[in-house]
Design a protein around this motif. Sequence first.
Motif, PDB file in Angstrom:
ATOM      1  N   SER A  64      -6.189   6.843 -15.568  1.00  0.00           N
ATOM      2  CA  SER A  64      -6.720   5.751 -14.746  1.00  0.00           C
ATOM      3  C   SER A  64      -5.764   5.398 -13.613  1.00  0.00           C
ATOM      4  O   SER A  64      -6.190   5.154 -12.476  1.00  0.00           O
ATOM      5  CB  SER A  64      -6.971   4.515 -15.616  1.00  0.00           C
ATOM      6  N   ILE A  65      -4.469   5.356 -13.912  1.00  0.00           N
ATOM      7  CA  ILE A  65      -3.479   5.044 -12.872  1.00  0.00           C
ATOM      8  C   ILE A  65      -3.504   6.119 -11.791  1.00  0.00           C
ATOM      9  O   ILE A  65      -3.518   5.816 -10.589  1.00  0.00           O
ATOM     10  CB  ILE A  65      -2.063   4.917 -13.466  1.00  0.00           C
ATOM     11  N   CYS A  66      -3.520   7.390 -12.214  1.00  0.00           N
ATOM     12  CA  CYS A  66      -3.562   8.499 -11.252  1.00  0.00           C
ATOM     13  C   CYS A  66      -4.805   8.411 -10.366  1.00  0.00           C
ATOM     14  O   CYS A  66      -4.730   8.566  -9.145  1.00  0.00           O
ATOM     15  CB  CYS A  66      -3.573   9.841 -11.987  1.00  0.00           C
ATOM     16  N   THR A  67      -5.953   8.151 -10.993  1.00  0.00           N
ATOM     17  CA  THR A  67      -7.206   8.076 -10.256  1.00  0.00           C
ATOM     18  C   THR A  67      -7.162   6.959  -9.214  1.00  0.00           C
ATOM     19  O   THR A  67      -7.583   7.135  -8.063  1.00  0.00           O
ATOM     20  CB  THR A  67      -8.384   7.841 -11.222  1.00  0.00           C
ATOM     21  N   ALA A  68      -6.635   5.793  -9.609  1.00  0.00           N
ATOM     22  CA  ALA A  68      -6.530   4.659  -8.685  1.00  0.00           C
ATOM     23  C   ALA A  68      -5.601   4.986  -7.518  1.00  0.00           C
ATOM     24  O   ALA A  68      -5.895   4.657  -6.359  1.00  0.00           O
ATOM     25  CB  ALA A  68      -6.038   3.423  -9.428  1.00  0.00           C
ATOM     26  N   LEU A  69      -4.473   5.629  -7.811  1.00  0.00           N
ATOM     27  CA  LEU A  69      -3.519   5.949  -6.749  1.00  0.00           C
ATOM     28  C   LEU A  69      -4.087   6.968  -5.772  1.00  0.00           C
ATOM     29  O   LEU A  69      -3.911   6.838  -4.549  1.00  0.00           O
ATOM     30  CB  LEU A  69      -2.214   6.480  -7.353  1.00  0.00           C
ATOM     31  N   VAL A  70      -4.772   7.991  -6.285  1.00  0.00           N
ATOM     32  CA  VAL A  70      -5.374   8.978  -5.392  1.00  0.00           C
ATOM     33  C   VAL A  70      -6.400   8.307  -4.479  1.00  0.00           C
ATOM     34  O   VAL A  70      -6.497   8.598  -3.284  1.00  0.00           O
ATOM     35  CB  VAL A  70      -6.027  10.132  -6.194  1.00  0.00           C
ATOM     36  N   PHE A  71      -7.160   7.383  -5.057  1.00  0.00           N
ATOM     37  CA  PHE A  71      -8.127   6.623  -4.265  1.00  0.00           C
ATOM     38  C   PHE A  71      -7.437   5.831  -3.158  1.00  0.00           C
ATOM     39  O   PHE A  71      -7.847   5.881  -1.989  1.00  0.00           O
ATOM     40  CB  PHE A  71      -8.905   5.679  -5.186  1.00  0.00           C
ATOM     41  N   LEU A  72      -6.372   5.105  -3.501  1.00  0.00           N
ATOM     42  CA  LEU A  72      -5.645   4.309  -2.509  1.00  0.00           C
ATOM     43  C   LEU A  72      -5.039   5.188  -1.426  1.00  0.00           C
ATOM     44  O   LEU A  72      -5.106   4.871  -0.234  1.00  0.00           O
ATOM     45  CB  LEU A  72      -4.541   3.500  -3.187  1.00  0.00           C
ATOM     46  N   HIS A  73      -4.446   6.300  -1.841  1.00  0.00           N
ATOM     47  CA  HIS A  73      -3.764   7.177  -0.885  1.00  0.00           C
ATOM     48  C   HIS A  73      -4.733   7.902   0.037  1.00  0.00           C
ATOM     49  O   HIS A  73      -4.313   8.477   1.057  1.00  0.00           O
ATOM     50  CB  HIS A  73      -2.887   8.186  -1.634  1.00  0.00           C
ATOM     51  N   ASN A  74      -6.038   7.897  -0.319  1.00  0.00           N
ATOM     52  CA  ASN A  74      -7.060   8.530   0.521  1.00  0.00           C
ATOM     53  C   ASN A  74      -7.987   7.512   1.183  1.00  0.00           C
ATOM     54  O   ASN A  74      -9.022   7.881   1.734  1.00  0.00           O
ATOM     55  CB  ASN A  74      -7.894   9.503  -0.315  1.00  0.00           C
ATOM     56  N   ALA A  75      -7.621   6.234   1.116  1.00  0.00           N
ATOM     57  CA  ALA A  75      -8.462   5.186   1.709  1.00  0.00           C
ATOM     58  C   ALA A  75      -8.607   5.409   3.211  1.00  0.00           C
ATOM     59  O   ALA A  75      -7.684   5.881   3.875  1.00  0.00           O
ATOM     60  CB  ALA A  75      -7.870   3.812   1.427  1.00  0.00           C
ATOM     61  N   LYS A  76      -9.778   5.068   3.746  1.00  0.00           N
ATOM     62  CA  LYS A  76     -10.053   5.208   5.169  1.00  0.00           C
ATOM     63  C   LYS A  76     -10.229   3.815   5.786  1.00  0.00           C
ATOM     64  O   LYS A  76     -10.778   2.930   5.146  1.00  0.00           O
ATOM     65  CB  LYS A  76     -11.337   6.027   5.364  1.00  0.00           C
ATOM     66  N   PRO A  77      -9.779   3.567   6.997  1.00  0.00           N
ATOM     67  CA  PRO A  77      -9.136   4.523   7.907  1.00  0.00           C
ATOM     68  C   PRO A  77      -7.639   4.695   7.666  1.00  0.00           C
ATOM     69  O   PRO A  77      -7.027   5.588   8.228  1.00  0.00           O
ATOM     70  CB  PRO A  77      -9.387   3.879   9.280  1.00  0.00           C
ATOM     71  N   ASN A  78      -7.038   3.826   6.825  1.00  0.00           N
ATOM     72  CA  ASN A  78      -5.604   3.940   6.561  1.00  0.00           C
ATOM     73  C   ASN A  78      -5.338   4.140   5.079  1.00  0.00           C
ATOM     74  O   ASN A  78      -5.876   3.405   4.246  1.00  0.00           O
ATOM     75  CB  ASN A  78      -4.856   2.670   7.008  1.00  0.00           C
ATOM     76  N   PRO A  79      -4.502   5.107   4.736  1.00  0.00           N
ATOM     77  CA  PRO A  79      -4.064   5.221   3.337  1.00  0.00           C
ATOM     78  C   PRO A  79      -3.310   3.958   2.928  1.00  0.00           C
ATOM     79  O   PRO A  79      -2.749   3.262   3.776  1.00  0.00           O
ATOM     80  CB  PRO A  79      -3.122   6.437   3.357  1.00  0.00           C
ATOM     81  N   ILE A  80      -3.302   3.668   1.629  1.00  0.00           N
ATOM     82  CA  ILE A  80      -2.638   2.476   1.109  1.00  0.00           C
ATOM     83  C   ILE A  80      -1.586   2.883   0.087  1.00  0.00           C
ATOM     84  O   ILE A  80      -1.865   3.677  -0.812  1.00  0.00           O
ATOM     85  CB  ILE A  80      -3.659   1.526   0.448  1.00  0.00           C
ATOM     86  N   ALA A  81      -0.389   2.351   0.228  1.00  0.00           N
ATOM     87  CA  ALA A  81       0.645   2.505  -0.800  1.00  0.00           C
ATOM     88  C   ALA A  81       0.722   1.205  -1.579  1.00  0.00           C
ATOM     89  O   ALA A  81       0.839   0.132  -0.983  1.00  0.00           O
ATOM     90  CB  ALA A  81       1.998   2.833  -0.172  1.00  0.00           C
ATOM     91  N   HIS A  82       0.640   1.293  -2.901  1.00  0.00           N
ATOM     92  CA  HIS A  82       0.695   0.061  -3.698  1.00  0.00           C
ATOM     93  C   HIS A  82       2.053  -0.611  -3.543  1.00  0.00           C
ATOM     94  O   HIS A  82       2.147  -1.808  -3.295  1.00  0.00           O
ATOM     95  CB  HIS A  82       0.423   0.364  -5.171  1.00  0.00           C
ATOM     96  N   GLY A  83       3.119   0.147  -3.702  1.00  0.00           N
ATOM     97  CA  GLY A  83       4.460  -0.365  -3.419  1.00  0.00           C
ATOM     98  C   GLY A  83       5.122  -1.175  -4.527  1.00  0.00           C
ATOM     99  O   GLY A  83       6.320  -1.427  -4.469  1.00  0.00           O
ATOM    100  N   ASP A  84       4.344  -1.580  -5.544  1.00  0.00           N
ATOM    101  CA  ASP A  84       4.939  -2.360  -6.639  1.00  0.00           C
ATOM    102  C   ASP A  84       4.281  -1.981  -7.968  1.00  0.00           C
ATOM    103  O   ASP A  84       3.939  -2.842  -8.773  1.00  0.00           O
ATOM    104  CB  ASP A  84       4.788  -3.857  -6.377  1.00  0.00           C
ATOM    105  N   LEU A  85       4.122  -0.683  -8.160  1.00  0.00           N
ATOM    106  CA  LEU A  85       3.499  -0.178  -9.387  1.00  0.00           C
ATOM    107  C   LEU A  85       4.469  -0.327 -10.557  1.00  0.00           C
ATOM    108  O   LEU A  85       5.594   0.169 -10.513  1.00  0.00           O
ATOM    109  CB  LEU A  85       3.123   1.291  -9.204  1.00  0.00           C
TER     110      LEU A  85
END
Length: 337
Positions: A144-165
């Motif tokens: 689940s964590i991996c899936t969420a991170l891949v989703f965030l890192h592929n967000a459009k128009p800007n990728p998202i880094a959680h930064g406090d995982l």
Amino acid sequence: MKTITIVYEQFRQWIEDKASNSSSGVSFIEFNPSEVDDSVPKDQNHCLGRGGYGIVYKAKLRNETVAVKILNESSRQGEREFKQEIAILKRIRHQNLITLRGACSEKFALMYELLPNGTLEDRLINEKQRESFSWEERVRVATSICTALVFLHNAKPNPIAHGDLKPGNILFDDENICKLSDFGISRLLQQTNDTGTPNHITEVPKGSGPYMDPEFKNTGKLTPQSDVFALGIILLQLVTGQSATGLRKHIVDKLEGKKLEKMHTRKQKMILEKLKILDAQLKLDDTSIQDAVKMVSLGLRCSNSERKRRPSLEIEVWPEIESMNKSECLHGSDEVD
């Protein structure tokens, strides 16, 4: 290997579709201050937790029970983190990300879906909870964590880094589905021509102790690989049940260069137990032992201090974890039969 590649390509297409359509149907409510004052009981019985931003209360707003996070006046965080969390969570939805229901700008209050089953930190630290935290559940959490991170890192128009995982920011809903929370120091990343890696540069790097990417701490450059570092530490914790502080070095020192992946299962199990790398609460069969060894290997690679030596989350980490998850699901159904 061919099967993993096919699964990855299917997953990649799904993620891209989800990322590009993630804002459709998103509802967000702007609450007024009187609603917050009238609905949030300021007593310990309704306090769900405390963090760097403030206190989280259980409250009922507009006939829905929610979690309300209110800024603490003494907090070092404030308007910037409040706006950042809204900017990110207002436009995306994913089953493994907490849902932001709304906010109150005057109070700097954030309203989330209520996730009543505690945090991953609870399940790793609390002895009783760790005892009932099965290997199958741990693999599911990693997936689940991996899936969420891949989703965030592929967000459009800007990728998202959680930064406090970290485990304290991973919550469970009433069906024990885990969701990433606390996006106050998350960042929208910008594409760069020099490295091709999306990043955000800051003069004041923020994060949480042992989960903070050493390169981000030293250079101020936040990238998707910063989240991969934190994921690596969490993977090691899922196997060991130990504190994150000094965990990677502890395991590396214990193994002394031993290549567990190349050993037969019985020897793998003997070494994991003898060196006290495997959580004593886990009773694993041969298949699960092999997966535990893979997870340790992935955790060590992901938490490498050098960003360029960490594996790709999408191409290497997620397919391996998803393969474990499917194996555990099939194994579990066989046991039931």
